[in-house]
Scaffold this motif. Structure first.
Motif, PDB file in Angstrom:
ATOM      1  N   PHE A 147      40.349  67.945  -9.128  1.00  0.00           N
ATOM      2  CA  PHE A 147      40.402  69.252  -8.475  1.00  0.00           C
ATOM      3  C   PHE A 147      39.755  70.281  -9.396  1.00  0.00           C
ATOM      4  CE2 PHE A 147      43.802  67.096  -6.152  1.00  0.00           C
ATOM      5  CZ  PHE A 147      43.523  67.493  -4.853  1.00  0.00           C
ATOM      6  N   ARG A 148      38.911  71.145  -8.816  1.00  0.00           N
ATOM      7  CA  ARG A 148      38.196  72.152  -9.587  1.00  0.00           C
ATOM      8  C   ARG A 148      38.200  73.489  -8.846  1.00  0.00           C
ATOM      9  NH1 ARG A 148      34.752  70.454 -13.671  1.00  0.00           N
ATOM     10  NH2 ARG A 148      34.475  68.186 -13.914  1.00  0.00           N
ATOM     11  N   GLU A 149      37.901  74.530  -9.610  1.00  0.00           N
ATOM     12  CA  GLU A 149      37.762  75.852  -9.008  1.00  0.00           C
ATOM     13  C   GLU A 149      36.456  75.960  -8.222  1.00  0.00           C
ATOM     14  OE1 GLU A 149      39.952  78.209  -8.999  1.00  0.00           O
ATOM     15  OE2 GLU A 149      41.384  77.444 -10.481  1.00  0.00           O
ATOM     16  N   ASN A 150      35.423  75.240  -8.709  1.00  0.00           N
ATOM     17  CA  ASN A 150      34.102  75.336  -8.095  1.00  0.00           C
ATOM     18  C   ASN A 150      33.563  73.956  -7.717  1.00  0.00           C
ATOM     19  OD1 ASN A 150      33.849  78.232  -8.547  1.00  0.00           O
ATOM     20  ND2 ASN A 150      33.580  77.712 -10.713  1.00  0.00           N
ATOM     21  N   TYR A 166      18.621  72.166  -9.765  1.00  0.00           N
ATOM     22  CA  TYR A 166      17.193  71.994 -10.035  1.00  0.00           C
ATOM     23  C   TYR A 166      16.826  72.916 -11.197  1.00  0.00           C
ATOM     24  CZ  TYR A 166      17.226  76.058  -6.918  1.00  0.00           C
ATOM     25  OH  TYR A 166      17.522  77.258  -6.321  1.00  0.00           O
ATOM     26  N   ASP A 167      15.934  72.426 -12.056  1.00  0.00           N
ATOM     27  CA  ASP A 167      15.589  73.163 -13.275  1.00  0.00           C
ATOM     28  C   ASP A 167      16.877  73.524 -14.000  1.00  0.00           C
ATOM     29  OD1 ASP A 167      12.927  72.913 -12.515  1.00  0.00           O
ATOM     30  OD2 ASP A 167      12.988  74.805 -11.383  1.00  0.00           O
ATOM     31  N   ASP A 168      17.092  74.811 -14.283  1.00  0.00           N
ATOM     32  CA  ASP A 168      18.332  75.233 -14.932  1.00  0.00           C
ATOM     33  C   ASP A 168      19.241  75.979 -13.954  1.00  0.00           C
ATOM     34  OD1 ASP A 168      16.740  77.437 -14.620  1.00  0.00           O
ATOM     35  OD2 ASP A 168      17.080  78.257 -16.627  1.00  0.00           O
ATOM     36  N   ARG A 169      19.035  75.755 -12.668  1.00  0.00           N
ATOM     37  CA  ARG A 169      19.820  76.443 -11.646  1.00  0.00           C
ATOM     38  C   ARG A 169      20.654  75.442 -10.847  1.00  0.00           C
ATOM     39  NH1 ARG A 169      15.649  80.971  -9.079  1.00  0.00           N
ATOM     40  NH2 ARG A 169      15.039  81.909 -11.075  1.00  0.00           N
ATOM     41  N   TYR A 170      21.618  75.956 -10.133  1.00  0.00           N
ATOM     42  CA  TYR A 170      22.458  75.101  -9.294  1.00  0.00           C
ATOM     43  C   TYR A 170      23.119  75.954  -8.221  1.00  0.00           C
ATOM     44  CZ  TYR A 170      26.027  76.973 -12.448  1.00  0.00           C
ATOM     45  OH  TYR A 170      26.831  77.816 -13.198  1.00  0.00           O
ATOM     46  N   HIS A 171      23.625  75.288  -7.194  1.00  0.00           N
ATOM     47  CA  HIS A 171      24.371  75.956  -6.133  1.00  0.00           C
ATOM     48  C   HIS A 171      25.841  75.572  -6.272  1.00  0.00           C
ATOM     49  CE1 HIS A 171      20.895  77.288  -3.582  1.00  0.00           C
ATOM     50  NE2 HIS A 171      20.292  76.410  -4.376  1.00  0.00           N
ATOM     51  N   TYR A 172      26.714  76.469  -5.839  1.00  0.00           N
ATOM     52  CA  TYR A 172      28.135  76.160  -5.942  1.00  0.00           C
ATOM     53  C   TYR A 172      28.921  76.924  -4.886  1.00  0.00           C
ATOM     54  CZ  TYR A 172      28.972  80.679  -8.176  1.00  0.00           C
ATOM     55  OH  TYR A 172      29.058  82.032  -8.429  1.00  0.00           O
ATOM     56  N   ARG A 173      30.110  76.434  -4.638  1.00  0.00           N
ATOM     57  CA  ARG A 173      31.064  77.136  -3.786  1.00  0.00           C
ATOM     58  C   ARG A 173      32.340  77.319  -4.583  1.00  0.00           C
ATOM     59  NH1 ARG A 173      29.365  73.031   0.033  1.00  0.00           N
ATOM     60  NH2 ARG A 173      27.735  73.882   1.402  1.00  0.00           N
ATOM     61  N   SER A 174      32.889  78.500  -4.537  1.00  0.00           N
ATOM     62  CA  SER A 174      34.146  78.789  -5.238  1.00  0.00           C
ATOM     63  C   SER A 174      35.310  78.688  -4.265  1.00  0.00           C
ATOM     64  CB  SER A 174      34.113  80.190  -5.861  1.00  0.00           C
ATOM     65  OG  SER A 174      33.157  80.249  -6.891  1.00  0.00           O
ATOM     66  N   ARG A 193      21.130  66.718  -7.486  1.00  0.00           N
ATOM     67  CA  ARG A 193      20.057  67.566  -7.996  1.00  0.00           C
ATOM     68  C   ARG A 193      18.735  67.273  -7.282  1.00  0.00           C
ATOM     69  NH1 ARG A 193      19.713  68.660 -12.722  1.00  0.00           N
ATOM     70  NH2 ARG A 193      17.536  69.232 -12.702  1.00  0.00           N
ATOM     71  N   TRP A 194      17.786  68.207  -7.457  1.00  0.00           N
ATOM     72  CA  TRP A 194      16.443  68.091  -6.906  1.00  0.00           C
ATOM     73  C   TRP A 194      15.439  68.161  -8.054  1.00  0.00           C
ATOM     74  CZ3 TRP A 194      15.695  67.210  -1.713  1.00  0.00           C
ATOM     75  CH2 TRP A 194      16.827  67.351  -0.906  1.00  0.00           C
ATOM     76  N   GLU A 195      14.250  67.675  -7.785  1.00  0.00           N
ATOM     77  CA  GLU A 195      13.234  67.647  -8.838  1.00  0.00           C
ATOM     78  C   GLU A 195      12.876  69.057  -9.307  1.00  0.00           C
ATOM     79  OE1 GLU A 195       8.730  65.865  -9.637  1.00  0.00           O
ATOM     80  OE2 GLU A 195       9.733  65.539  -7.714  1.00  0.00           O
ATOM     81  N   GLY A 233      10.731  73.775  -5.511  1.00  0.00           N
ATOM     82  CA  GLY A 233       9.857  73.483  -4.382  1.00  0.00           C
ATOM     83  C   GLY A 233      10.373  72.344  -3.532  1.00  0.00           C
ATOM     84  N   SER A 234      10.897  71.289  -4.164  1.00  0.00           N
ATOM     85  CA  SER A 234      11.439  70.162  -3.397  1.00  0.00           C
ATOM     86  C   SER A 234      12.736  70.564  -2.711  1.00  0.00           C
ATOM     87  CB  SER A 234      11.656  68.960  -4.313  1.00  0.00           C
ATOM     88  OG  SER A 234      12.584  69.265  -5.341  1.00  0.00           O
ATOM     89  N   TYR A 235      13.515  71.441  -3.351  1.00  0.00           N
ATOM     90  CA  TYR A 235      14.741  71.942  -2.719  1.00  0.00           C
ATOM     91  C   TYR A 235      14.412  72.722  -1.448  1.00  0.00           C
ATOM     92  CZ  TYR A 235      18.728  74.981  -1.801  1.00  0.00           C
ATOM     93  OH  TYR A 235      19.738  75.671  -1.182  1.00  0.00           O
ATOM     94  N   LEU A 236      13.310  73.486  -1.475  1.00  0.00           N
ATOM     95  CA  LEU A 236      12.901  74.248  -0.306  1.00  0.00           C
ATOM     96  C   LEU A 236      12.224  73.379   0.752  1.00  0.00           C
ATOM     97  CD1 LEU A 236      11.429  77.475  -1.964  1.00  0.00           C
ATOM     98  CD2 LEU A 236      13.639  77.217  -0.822  1.00  0.00           C
TER      99      LEU A 236
END
Length: 295
Positions: free
Chosen positions: A134-137, A143-151, A201-203, A206-209
């Motif tokens: 169990f986590r808060e997020n 991708y790269d140094d970014r990520y998506h999350y839900r809190s 993760r994505w490469e 651009g691949s994420y889009l």
């Protein structure tokens, strides 16, 4: 041989009926019984009995096979097949004893007796679970140094599952992952829609889009893909209760491609067909559920 004898008996009986001699009829009926016993005896040779028992074993009918083997030993104790039958009887009785002991152990321990496995081979899939908590997020789509999350909302947490899935086919469908809380001796579902699949993760961006293909997230190009799964659960549903994370033996999630979606590829369930309450039988060899981990 049996067919020839039966035809002979039928002809004799037909002749007798035409003659209408009651004493002859009774005599022939007696002879018929004797011939039937003789044919039955000829068919029940040690070899035939053993082959019949072997066929029953192949059909997983151990009880009838055991009975047939014991009769073989009883009626033909000095035959070569009797020795084989004794070995089979010992093996079957040992397996039955082991199975009975296992059933008694499971009955005594309840759901605690169900074995968990973080590596599961299912049909053309192999799933390796490496992190379940169990986590808060809930983090995904890096991708790269970014990520998506839900809190998680206040009073809730995300149950997060990290899994790498290897497929032997190019267009794999994935099993449903669920969570149940042990309450009053029952496993009750706390993930009404199951855990949601997201790519780990994505490469690149651009691949994420969807501007360019990401072969690392396509079973047609690569055998193993990393996923993060998550489901938001109210703390009142899981706090203070043993939690069972399980896999349903079904391929409910299918690859979906949406040209204007971000990301352009996802896995979505086509139904929500699963049990809200699980029993011990659901985790048996013939059941539809496998325990991944207890929390």
């Amino acid at each position: 041989m049996k067919r020839t004898m039966l035809l002979l008996m039928a002809g004799i009986l037909s002749s007798c009926i035409n003659n209408s001699n009651s004493s002859e009829l009774e005599k022939l009926k007696t002879e018929n019984k004797k011939l039937t016993v003789m044919v039955d005896s000829l068919l029940k040779t040690p070899e035939n009995r053993y082959n019949k028992a072997y066929g029953l074993l192949e059909q997983n009918n151990d009880s009838l096979a055991l009975s047939e083997l014991k009769q073989l030993v009883q009626y033909y104790p000095k035959s070569d097949y009797a020795e084989k039958a004794v070995d089979e009887i010992s093996r079957i009785e040992a397996e039955q004893k082991k199975q009975k002991e296992e059933e008694e152990r499971i009955k005594r321990l309840g759901f605690k007796a169900v074995k968990a496995a973080t590596k599961i081979k299912y049909d053309y899939l192999t799933l390796n679970f490496t992190d379940i908590q169990f986590r808060e997020n809930f983090v995904f789509d890096s991708y790269d140094d970014r990520y998506h999350y839900r809190s998680a909302e206040r009073g809730s947490k995300y149950l997060v599952v990290r899994v790498s899935i290897t497929s032997e086919v190019n267009n794999a469908s994935l099993p449903r992952i669920l969570a149940y809380a042990l309450k009053d001796g029952e496993l009750i579902s706390i993930t009404p829609l199951g855990l949601r699949y997201e790519f780990r993760r994505w490469e690149d961006y651009g691949s994420y889009l969807g501007n360019n293909a990401d072969y690392g997230n396509d079973f047609a190009q690569i055998s193993t893909i990393g996923f993060n799964l998550g489901s938001q659960i109210s703390e009142s549903e899981f706090k203070g209760f043993p939690i069972y994370v399980v896999m349903q033996k079904t391929k409910a999630f299918h690859r979906n491609e949406g040209r204007f979606d971000n990301p352009p590829v996802s896995y979505k369930a086509d139904d929500h067909n699963y049990k809200n309450i699980l029993t011990l039988q659901d985790f048996s060899d013939t059941g539809d559920y496998l325990l991944v981990k207890r929390l």
